[in-house]
Design a protein around this motif. Structure first.
Motif, PDB file in Angstrom:
ATOM      1  N   THR A 200       0.859  -1.180   0.000  1.00  0.00           N
ATOM      2  CA  THR A 200       0.000   0.000   0.000  1.00  0.00           C
ATOM      3  C   THR A 200       0.894   1.227   0.000  1.00  0.00           C
ATOM      4  O   THR A 200       1.863   1.292   0.751  1.00  0.00           O
ATOM      5  CB  THR A 200      -0.917   0.005   1.233  1.00  0.00           C
ATOM      6  N   HIS A 201       0.581   2.183  -0.878  1.00  0.00           N
ATOM      7  CA  HIS A 201       1.370   3.407  -1.010  1.00  0.00           C
ATOM      8  C   HIS A 201       0.477   4.616  -0.791  1.00  0.00           C
ATOM      9  O   HIS A 201      -0.743   4.538  -0.934  1.00  0.00           O
ATOM     10  CB  HIS A 201       1.986   3.509  -2.413  1.00  0.00           C
ATOM     11  N   GLU A 202       1.094   5.736  -0.475  1.00  0.00           N
ATOM     12  CA  GLU A 202       0.378   7.007  -0.447  1.00  0.00           C
ATOM     13  C   GLU A 202       0.003   7.348  -1.883  1.00  0.00           C
ATOM     14  O   GLU A 202       0.678   6.921  -2.833  1.00  0.00           O
ATOM     15  CB  GLU A 202       1.257   8.113   0.135  1.00  0.00           C
TER      16      GLU A 202
ATOM     17  N   ILE B 292      -3.997   9.360 -10.924  1.00  0.00           N
ATOM     18  CA  ILE B 292      -3.607   8.783  -9.644  1.00  0.00           C
ATOM     19  C   ILE B 292      -2.084   8.782  -9.598  1.00  0.00           C
ATOM     20  O   ILE B 292      -1.433   8.207 -10.477  1.00  0.00           O
ATOM     21  CB  ILE B 292      -4.102   7.322  -9.498  1.00  0.00           C
ATOM     22  N   LEU B 293      -1.513   9.403  -8.598  1.00  0.00           N
ATOM     23  CA  LEU B 293      -0.064   9.435  -8.427  1.00  0.00           C
ATOM     24  C   LEU B 293       0.267   8.666  -7.151  1.00  0.00           C
ATOM     25  O   LEU B 293      -0.026   9.118  -6.051  1.00  0.00           O
ATOM     26  CB  LEU B 293       0.445  10.872  -8.328  1.00  0.00           C
ATOM     27  N   ALA B 294       0.854   7.464  -7.314  1.00  0.00           N
ATOM     28  CA  ALA B 294       1.238   6.627  -6.168  1.00  0.00           C
ATOM     29  C   ALA B 294       2.696   6.900  -5.836  1.00  0.00           C
ATOM     30  O   ALA B 294       3.526   7.023  -6.734  1.00  0.00           O
ATOM     31  CB  ALA B 294       1.039   5.159  -6.515  1.00  0.00           C
ATOM     32  N   TYR B 295       2.990   7.001  -4.532  1.00  0.00           N
ATOM     33  CA  TYR B 295       4.372   7.301  -4.133  1.00  0.00           C
ATOM     34  C   TYR B 295       4.660   6.723  -2.751  1.00  0.00           C
ATOM     35  O   TYR B 295       3.745   6.404  -1.998  1.00  0.00           O
ATOM     36  CB  TYR B 295       4.626   8.808  -4.140  1.00  0.00           C
ATOM     37  N   GLN B 296       5.967   6.588  -2.459  1.00  0.00           N
ATOM     38  CA  GLN B 296       6.371   6.110  -1.141  1.00  0.00           C
ATOM     39  C   GLN B 296       6.808   7.253  -0.244  1.00  0.00           C
ATOM     40  O   GLN B 296       6.235   7.473   0.798  1.00  0.00           O
ATOM     41  CB  GLN B 296       7.504   5.097  -1.260  1.00  0.00           C
ATOM     42  N   ASP B 297       7.822   7.967  -0.633  1.00  0.00           N
ATOM     43  CA  ASP B 297       8.359   9.016   0.229  1.00  0.00           C
ATOM     44  C   ASP B 297       7.823  10.396  -0.124  1.00  0.00           C
ATOM     45  O   ASP B 297       7.412  11.153   0.734  1.00  0.00           O
ATOM     46  CB  ASP B 297       9.892   9.036   0.146  1.00  0.00           C
TER      47      ASP B 297
ATOM     48  N   ASN C 239       8.759  11.384  -6.520  1.00  0.00           N
ATOM     49  CA  ASN C 239       9.277  10.072  -6.914  1.00  0.00           C
ATOM     50  C   ASN C 239       8.163   9.086  -7.248  1.00  0.00           C
ATOM     51  O   ASN C 239       8.391   7.885  -7.257  1.00  0.00           O
ATOM     52  CB  ASN C 239      10.137   9.487  -5.783  1.00  0.00           C
ATOM     53  N   GLY C 240       6.955   9.590  -7.483  1.00  0.00           N
ATOM     54  CA  GLY C 240       5.799   8.727  -7.681  1.00  0.00           C
ATOM     55  C   GLY C 240       5.633   8.208  -9.091  1.00  0.00           C
ATOM     56  O   GLY C 240       6.343   8.588 -10.014  1.00  0.00           O
ATOM     57  N   LYS C 241       4.674   7.306  -9.222  1.00  0.00           N
ATOM     58  CA  LYS C 241       4.315   6.719 -10.508  1.00  0.00           C
ATOM     59  C   LYS C 241       2.857   7.090 -10.801  1.00  0.00           C
ATOM     60  O   LYS C 241       1.977   6.883  -9.972  1.00  0.00           O
ATOM     61  CB  LYS C 241       4.476   5.202 -10.461  1.00  0.00           C
ATOM     62  N   GLU C 242       2.639   7.628 -11.994  1.00  0.00           N
ATOM     63  CA  GLU C 242       1.311   8.117 -12.374  1.00  0.00           C
ATOM     64  C   GLU C 242       0.531   7.081 -13.164  1.00  0.00           C
ATOM     65  O   GLU C 242       1.084   6.364 -13.993  1.00  0.00           O
ATOM     66  CB  GLU C 242       1.462   9.385 -13.200  1.00  0.00           C
ATOM     67  N   GLN C 243      -0.761   7.024 -12.883  1.00  0.00           N
ATOM     68  CA  GLN C 243      -1.708   6.228 -13.656  1.00  0.00           C
ATOM     69  C   GLN C 243      -2.838   7.147 -14.096  1.00  0.00           C
ATOM     70  O   GLN C 243      -3.202   8.065 -13.376  1.00  0.00           O
ATOM     71  CB  GLN C 243      -2.325   5.120 -12.809  1.00  0.00           C
TER      72      GLN C 243
END
Length: 182
Positions: A148-150, A163-168, A172-176
């Motif tokens: 699970t990511h922010e 949707i932009l998923a990221y950890q820190d 540095n996120g990955k977009e969908q």
């Protein structure tokens, strides 16, 4: 509730709800609290901005109720509500109100998945709360790796959900991009 607390509560309630109020109401409430008008307004702005404002004090129930009502209104009016097709095209997700936040639940599987378990009923988005008029922040579940990511969620257009998923950090996120299902 004392007159002082009632005036202060009215000021806080109106400010949190975005209602314009008269200078005399601000002055009365600030005098009642023993703070300057600028101090009260700055405290309220900060509490709104960082989302830290909450209340369990019975003397402040008025502004607590106003904040809860404002959050519920934001949930009901969220343009992200509805059915969305994931970027892979394999899942249809319904975004709906879940308590005081938005969540996204898989309602349909389309095509073949690499996973042997069904995703039907899986909550892939959770705890989404507004951080601005255009953006919501919460969590996204990655079924592929079980993590699970922010995430940040916003409309790219009326038919596209970003949707932009990221950890820190979001940088540095990955977009969908998800597509609205008619």
């Amino acid at each position: 509730m004392s007159r002082k607390n009632l005036l202060a509560s009215a000021l806080l309630c109106a400010t949190l709800a975005g209602i314009s109020i008269s200078i005399s109401a601000v002055q009365a409430a600030t005098v009642a609290e023993g703070k300057s008008r600028a101090e009260v307004l700055e405290e309220l702005k900060q509490a709104q901005a960082d989302g830290s404002y909450y209340c369990n004090d019975s003397d402040r129930q008025l502004e607590c109720n106003a904040l809860a009502a404002k959050q519920q209104l934001a949930l009901k009016k969220a343009p992200q509500l509805g059915h969305w097709l994931s970027q892979s095209g394999l899942l249809e997700i319904e975004i709906a109100a879940c308590g005081q936040s938005l969540c996204g639940t898989v309602i349909k599987e389309l095509g073949q998945s690499t996973s042997s378990t069904s995703a039907l009923g899986l909550q892939v988005l959770s705890g989404l709360k507004p951080v601005s008029s255009q953006q919501w922040q919460g969590r996204i579940y990655n079924r592929g790796n079980g993590l699970t990511h922010e995430c940040l969620m916003s409309l790219a257009s009326p038919t596209e959900l970003r949707i932009l998923a990221y950890q820190d950090t979001p940088a540095n996120g990955k977009e969908q991009i998800w597509s609205r299902v008619d």
